[in-house]
Write an enzyme that holds these catalytic residues in place. Sequence first.
Site, mmCIF file in Angstrom:
data_model
loop_
_atom_site.group_PDB
_atom_site.id
_atom_site.type_symbol
_atom_site.label_atom_id
_atom_site.label_comp_id
_atom_site.label_asym_id
_atom_site.label_seq_id
_atom_site.Cartn_x
_atom_site.Cartn_y
_atom_site.Cartn_z
ATOM 1 N N GLU A 1 0.859 -1.183 0.000
ATOM 2 C CA GLU A 1 0.000 0.000 0.000
ATOM 3 C C GLU A 1 0.896 1.234 0.000
ATOM 4 O OE1 GLU A 1 -3.047 0.103 2.947
ATOM 5 O OE2 GLU A 1 -3.546 -1.999 2.632
ATOM 6 N N PHE B 1 13.560 -3.359 5.495
ATOM 7 C CA PHE B 1 12.764 -3.965 6.573
ATOM 8 C C PHE B 1 13.562 -4.230 7.845
ATOM 9 C CE2 PHE B 1 8.395 -4.652 5.191
ATOM 10 C CZ PHE B 1 8.518 -4.085 3.928
ATOM 11 N N LEU B 2 14.607 -3.426 8.031
ATOM 12 C CA LEU B 2 15.355 -3.483 9.298
ATOM 13 C C LEU B 2 15.056 -2.246 10.133
ATOM 14 C CD1 LEU B 2 18.949 -4.771 8.347
ATOM 15 C CD2 LEU B 2 17.023 -6.079 9.242
ATOM 16 N N GLY C 1 1.865 -2.818 11.210
ATOM 17 C CA GLY C 1 0.397 -2.850 11.247
ATOM 18 C C GLY C 1 -0.096 -3.164 9.853
ATOM 19 N N CYS D 1 -2.071 -6.705 6.169
ATOM 20 C CA CYS D 1 -1.403 -7.913 5.651
ATOM 21 C C CYS D 1 -0.576 -8.661 6.692
ATOM 22 C CB CYS D 1 -0.537 -7.538 4.471
ATOM 23 S SG CYS D 1 -1.459 -6.643 3.226
ATOM 24 N N LYS E 1 -2.482 -10.122 9.784
ATOM 25 C CA LYS E 1 -3.431 -11.177 9.369
ATOM 26 C C LYS E 1 -2.690 -12.414 8.829
ATOM 27 C CE LYS E 1 -5.382 -10.322 5.201
ATOM 28 N NZ LYS E 1 -5.065 -11.294 4.172
ATOM 29 N N LYS F 1 0.828 3.370 8.008
ATOM 30 C CA LYS F 1 2.103 3.794 7.407
ATOM 31 C C LYS F 1 1.818 4.964 6.485
ATOM 32 C CE LYS F 1 2.310 0.950 3.302
ATOM 33 N NZ LYS F 1 3.161 0.121 2.477
#
Length: 433
Positions: free
Chosen positions: A155, A249-250, A257, A260, A263, A321
């Site tokens: 997103e 992604f560090l 949140g 995706c 869940k 985000k």
Amino acid sequence: MKVAVIGTGYVGLVTGTLLAEIGHDVTCIDIDEMKIELLKTGIPTIYEPGLEQLLKNNLEKQKLSFTTNHATAFQNVELVFMAVGTPQGENGQANLSYIEQAAKDIAQTIDHDVTVVIKSTVPPGTNDYVEQQILKNLIHPVKIHVVSNPEFLREGHAIEDAFHGDRIVIGSEQREAGDLVESLFAPLQIPIVRTDRRSAEMIKYAANAFLAVKISYMNEIANLCDAIGADVTAVADGMGMDKRIGRAFLNAGIGYGGSCFPKDTEAVVHLAKQQAMQLSIVESAIKTNKAQRHRFVEKVLRHFDGNLTNKKIAILGLAFKPNTDDMREAPSVTIIDELQKNGAIIHVFDPIVTNEYSAASLYDCVTKADAVLLVTEWQDFLHADWTEIGKLVKGKVIFDGRNALEADKLQQLGWTYIGVGRERKRVYGFQES
Ligand code: UGA
């Protein structure tokens, strides 16, 4: 090719628009009449940078249309995409009721051979199940093949990701059906991974769970950095230069949140339980993620010696985000709730999302605040005039829940900067060592 897309949520709307843009004739279907009426006039029903222009262009070129009628949408189509929601059900497993309904709609309407493509995130085995369900309920004697084609877009970056994705995964049990889907995406020139359906379904869950683990791992390292006096952003930079690890992604902070990761991590844990197995690493990542929001509130509490009564707290950012209006599983909700329970007076500002505590502007929001909390790292906040903000607040303390602000600059401006995993900087300052 002529294509129908069932579902005009995030994935469906972006997929439909993308396929139209690369030359296909696309009809998107949704049961929500209001949504369809808006989309017909070129108004996107989600906030996504770049989408509106593409939507309008393709409506004008008549490559894209919207309907609530399945029969209209399915006329002469070669492919039907399923892009309906698979929300979290009881016990964490994916709720497949929209998928089941879409399978019924196809079975009862389709009158010619067609390839069905499942884009929705579904547990392994669902593609097999959907194919059986459609075949069982078919009204006309036609041939159906179901192909798995999971979606990897983010997103806020959906258009960019759709056109420049790292890979397209196609899982099929029948070669020609997979070939057809491959040829549909050929204009994008994105590397294709061909596999069986269950492996394709698993790639999606395994990728999302891995990214969630990566974030939670870094959040645990951040908490340790706080304790021992290291700076997690420097640690991430140093780790990320190792090509085997990678910097993406560090980023430590208040945790993930969105619709995706929360869940899908629950769903994959549930999937393992069904096989009498345990995904303990993913389970720990979920636990760490939930705790991270509380830790952030604890930092605020500690700063005010445990007493937030009548303290005015300015919250910057509500969406889970930046560049989205999505509030699903947004850390802001838990953080606001906990601060209020501790007596704080909340004022918020988000460039897109509003709630009952929203101020008219960023500057209104921070006026007379005892503390400022950065919860979503919108560019507007990162590039705000922090000298000016410093004049408006009552207390010059900023809690950076995303480690996204320029800490040294803020300190030079006289702010007390408190990040996540950056305690060293608060204590020793931000001068180069
Ligand atoms: C995620 C995946 O990145 C997509 O590949 C996938 O297609 C999508 O889920 C999905 O399954 O539909 P999305 O949830 O849109 O995409 O957003 P991300 O940009 O991945 O961020 C997820 C969450 O992780 C956000 O709350 C973000 O703030 C957080 N995050 C991300 C961190 O806390 N640290 C990081 O370093 C990166």
